[in-house]
Write an enzyme that holds these catalytic residues in place. Sequence first.
Site, mmCIF file in Angstrom:
data_model
loop_
_atom_site.group_PDB
_atom_site.id
_atom_site.type_symbol
_atom_site.label_atom_id
_atom_site.label_comp_id
_atom_site.label_asym_id
_atom_site.label_seq_id
_atom_site.Cartn_x
_atom_site.Cartn_y
_atom_site.Cartn_z
ATOM 1 N N ASP A 1 -0.975 7.033 -6.869
ATOM 2 C CA ASP A 1 -0.819 6.267 -5.514
ATOM 3 C C ASP A 1 -1.336 4.716 -7.002
ATOM 4 O O ASP A 1 -2.155 4.893 -7.875
ATOM 5 C CB ASP A 1 -2.341 7.207 -4.716
ATOM 6 C CG ASP A 1 -2.677 5.199 -3.795
ATOM 7 O OD1 ASP A 1 -1.758 4.582 -3.677
ATOM 8 O OD2 ASP A 1 -4.441 4.982 -3.922
ATOM 9 N N ASP B 1 1.203 -1.165 -0.083
ATOM 10 C CA ASP B 1 0.559 0.055 0.132
ATOM 11 C C ASP B 1 0.841 0.851 0.296
ATOM 12 O O ASP B 1 1.793 1.071 1.444
ATOM 13 C CB ASP B 1 -0.819 -0.278 1.454
ATOM 14 C CG ASP B 1 -1.899 0.855 0.843
ATOM 15 O OD1 ASP B 1 -2.086 1.965 0.051
ATOM 16 O OD2 ASP B 1 -2.160 1.442 2.253
#
Length: 457
Positions: free
Chosen positions: A331, A122
């Site tokens: 991201d 992540d």
Amino acid sequence: MAYSFYSFAITLFIFIVSTHLPILAWCSESGFSIELIHRDSPKSPLYDPDSTPSSRIRAAAERSHSRAIYFRDAIHKAHLSSSALPMDDANNFYSEITPNTFEYLMSFYLGTPAKKVLAIADTGSDLIWVQCVPCEECYTQSAPLFDPQSSSTYKTIPCNTISCSLLPQRSCSASSHCDYHYGYGDKSIVEGYLSTETIGFDSTSGRPVQIPTILFGCTHQSNGTFDKNDAGLVGLGGGKLSLIRQLGSAIDNKFSYCLPLSTETSATSKLNFGSNAIISGSNTITTPLISGSPNTFYFLSLENISVAGKIIAVGKPTQANESAQGNIIIDSGTTLTLLDDNTLQSVERSVKSNISLTQVNDPNGVFNLCFDVSGTGASTQFPEITFQFSGGASVVLQLPNAFVEVGQDILCLAMISSGATAKSINIFGNIAQQNFHIGYDLTNKQLTFAPTNCATQ
Ligand SMILES: *[C@@H]1O[C@H](CO)[C@@H](O)[C@H](O)[C@H]1NC(C)=O
Ligand SMILES: *[C@@H]1O[C@H](CO)[C@@H](O)[C@H](O)[C@H]1NC(C)=O
Ligand SMILES: *[C@@H]1O[C@H](CO)[C@@H](O)[C@H](O)[C@H]1NC(C)=O
Ligand SMILES: *[C@@H]1O[C@H](CO)[C@@H](O)[C@H](O)[C@H]1NC(C)=O
């Protein structure tokens, strides 16, 4: 000479941060690469053979939307907590990602003897954590839990340490262990002891990599919507507890990834560290990584989006401290690209006016701008869409970076709204990043893009 002084300084820094002298078992002169597993790929335990491109993109759109809310709220909270404004109780809880919104998994080894763990990778959070024995009130996990008692290198961290103070929500247990409490957007919780362990990776070159004394969370309580197939999470964000910042000088503060097109389901994605993350060549472009709050997120400054040569200026944030904050987060865990309402509408207008195909509705109701591409073959011209980041970094999107097929012969612009212009944060998602080798250099605060066929990398 400068390098060795620098690496000494960083090692000293880790020493101060962790209060444990790390022995970097792995030589900083080279790099290593590991595999990233997309959740929908046949290699993933979450793979659903009955899913279709259409059902996958719909689910990914829902996850992208949840993540956008997470980013927006985390930025809002970070600004509240750094200002003198009082925080209400509901906001006084650091909210992590909604557990099930990730896109990539990675495996690593923990402890001595080493146990293999499959976890969420992540770029939107920092703490590394796994579920540990005993875990009486924990979400169900199919793989065995990590047992700290059976590892000779496991150590807990006392509360009165700088390492402990890095946690956003912490407390001191009766036995003076440093306890962490992470609350997730959907009321799920993860709690346990901040600890250190030896961590290892299967590098794609076949040479195993081992690093001692990495801070991680040994979770003894958790609940909520985590998937039984993930045994934890590896934070790859920019905060001090992330894997990236902890590896620090050992990887020269550099990592990169190369994500193949989502249609190439058997191709592997790679996550590279150290010298493997250096991107050079004539087709590379760089843009500054902008300091922002929280420092977990990788902020960039997006100046314009050009559509078939028409320039659309992108707004700057208003709620944030403008001198210190970018207006877009890059991201890997968000599939779609999210733009504020005004920017998105301008992009949609420009795309629409340049395409002569029949506009149709998205059968899933996710995307605003879709076209019927039946019978057009390869002859259809799509406008060139370019994201112009600060520093003159123009990232030219190819057709699969900007459009997704949501059903038979229906192609939609792969961008959705992040909300009202004044309050939202833009996100540069992973579809837009496919087939670029993207390097993060945290020392020089630079992000590099190089167009690359990631499937053959
Ligand atoms: C998880 O546990 C906390 C604290 O016990 C509780 O407040 C929360 O509602 C639970 N969440 C879920 C999704 O079960
Ligand atoms: C914004 O950030 C700058 C640089 O970090 C700082 O000097 C300034 O005080 C900040 N302003 C506000 C309103 O927080
Ligand atoms: C779309 O934009 C390109 C590049 O500017 C231009 O050559 C083309 O004529 C435009 N097509 C339409 C239908 O407007
Ligand atoms: C954004 O557009 C403005 C106006 O056309 C231009 O001056 C600026 O250089 C562009 N920014 C980038 C990064 O290309």
